[in-house]
Design a protein around this motif. Structure first.
Motif, mmCIF file in Angstrom:
data_model
loop_
_atom_site.group_PDB
_atom_site.id
_atom_site.type_symbol
_atom_site.label_atom_id
_atom_site.label_comp_id
_atom_site.label_asym_id
_atom_site.label_seq_id
_atom_site.Cartn_x
_atom_site.Cartn_y
_atom_site.Cartn_z
ATOM 1 N N TYR A 1 0.848 -1.192 0.000
ATOM 2 C CA TYR A 1 0.000 0.000 0.000
ATOM 3 C C TYR A 1 0.886 1.245 0.000
ATOM 4 C CZ TYR A 1 -4.273 -2.586 1.360
ATOM 5 O OH TYR A 1 -5.364 -3.409 1.421
ATOM 6 N N VAL A 2 0.635 2.151 -0.919
ATOM 7 C CA VAL A 2 1.350 3.428 -0.949
ATOM 8 C C VAL A 2 0.629 4.367 0.013
ATOM 9 C CG1 VAL A 2 2.215 5.318 -2.371
ATOM 10 C CG2 VAL A 2 2.066 3.002 -3.339
ATOM 11 N N LEU A 3 1.290 4.672 1.122
ATOM 12 C CA LEU A 3 0.688 5.421 2.224
ATOM 13 C C LEU A 3 0.960 6.914 2.150
ATOM 14 C CD1 LEU A 3 1.826 2.919 4.977
ATOM 15 C CD2 LEU A 3 -0.330 2.923 3.702
ATOM 16 N N ALA A 4 2.069 7.274 1.559
ATOM 17 C CA ALA A 4 2.441 8.677 1.366
ATOM 18 C C ALA A 4 3.345 8.723 0.144
ATOM 19 C CB ALA A 4 3.160 9.234 2.591
ATOM 20 N N LEU A 5 3.206 9.790 -0.644
ATOM 21 C CA LEU A 5 3.963 9.891 -1.890
ATOM 22 C C LEU A 5 4.243 11.354 -2.194
ATOM 23 C CD1 LEU A 5 5.108 8.430 -4.418
ATOM 24 C CD2 LEU A 5 2.813 8.629 -5.426
ATOM 25 N N ASP A 6 5.498 11.652 -2.420
ATOM 26 C CA ASP A 6 5.906 12.996 -2.798
ATOM 27 C C ASP A 6 5.235 13.389 -4.114
ATOM 28 O OD1 ASP A 6 7.650 15.383 -2.831
ATOM 29 O OD2 ASP A 6 8.642 14.351 -4.487
ATOM 30 N N PRO A 7 4.734 14.615 -4.253
ATOM 31 C CA PRO A 7 4.109 15.038 -5.509
ATOM 32 C C PRO A 7 5.025 14.887 -6.726
ATOM 33 C CG PRO A 7 3.696 16.664 -3.783
ATOM 34 C CD PRO A 7 4.673 15.653 -3.226
ATOM 35 N N ASP A 8 6.339 14.959 -6.486
ATOM 36 C CA ASP A 8 7.313 14.789 -7.570
ATOM 37 C C ASP A 8 7.885 13.375 -7.638
ATOM 38 O OD1 ASP A 8 7.107 17.477 -8.444
ATOM 39 O OD2 ASP A 8 8.483 18.112 -6.845
ATOM 40 N N TYR A 9 7.291 12.458 -6.887
ATOM 41 C CA TYR A 9 7.691 11.044 -6.876
ATOM 42 C C TYR A 9 9.166 10.869 -6.490
ATOM 43 C CZ TYR A 9 3.172 9.738 -8.783
ATOM 44 O OH TYR A 9 1.826 9.509 -8.953
ATOM 45 N N GLN A 10 9.607 11.641 -5.485
ATOM 46 C CA GLN A 10 10.977 11.542 -5.010
ATOM 47 C C GLN A 10 11.098 10.700 -3.745
ATOM 48 O OE1 GLN A 10 13.700 12.725 -6.873
ATOM 49 N NE2 GLN A 10 11.921 12.694 -8.232
#
Length: 179
Positions: free
Chosen positions: A117-126
């Motif tokens: 599960y992706v729980l948090a993700l940087d808007p720039d996918y970093q």
């Protein structure tokens, strides 16, 4: 020692245990609204993780490579063992329907799958925070070997707010890039 006995066999046991304990006392685990799988593809460094049986021989330099494989995602996990040898495991990830691509089922040994599960993700996918709904598995990932301390701290706080045992979180040594 074969890759099967070092990485895959323990992973199968862990995934089977996860499947058997899917009915846990935890509330549902919130994920990000959507993941652009094309942007998510590529190399990720493991910055930290909760200890787990299928990574016990990983001394450091842990990386994951995600790439498109038709409707699925090919997964290549690699790490350096204490003796300096590189260990790898190949798997496949399938998107859970109606999840906005934020929930995947990953298998390194069919027919056993584990939740991703992706729980948090940087808007720039970093950077990304990834875990399992039973809260037994958690990984902090980055496009670079290290995260700025403020982002690391924010992700630890996010994981803690979601019910993960962040006291057990282990930072991953990223010393030498993998071939």
């Amino acid at each position: 020692m074969s890759i099967f006995s070092v990485w895959i066999k323990p992973a199968v046991a862990a995934f089977a245990f996860t499947a058997l304990t899917a009915c846990s006392s935890h509330p549902p685990l919130a994920t990000v609204a959507a993941v652009d799988l094309e942007r998510y593809s590529g190399d990720w460094y493991e910055v930290a993780r909760l200890p787990n049986r299928f990574q016990t021989d990983c001394a450091g330099d842990v990386m994951a490579l995600y790439s498109a494989a038709g409707e699925d995602i090919a997964v290549l996990n690699r790490c350096r063992q204490a003796n300096g040898e590189v260990m790898s495991a190949e798997g496949i990830a399938k998107v859970v329907a109606n999840s906005g691509n934020s929930r995947l089922r990953v298998s390194f040994f069919w027919p056993f799958y584990g939740d991703y599960y992706v729980l948090a993700l940087d808007p720039d996918y970093q950077w990304a925070l990834v875990g399992a709904p039973d809260r037994d598995y958690l990984w902090m990932l980055s496009r670079t070997p290290e995260l700025p301390e403020d982002i690391f701290t924010a992700l630890v706080q996010k994981a803690q707010s979601l019910g993960f045992n962040t006291e057990a979180l282990q930072k991953t040594a990223q010393v030498q890039p993998l071939p």
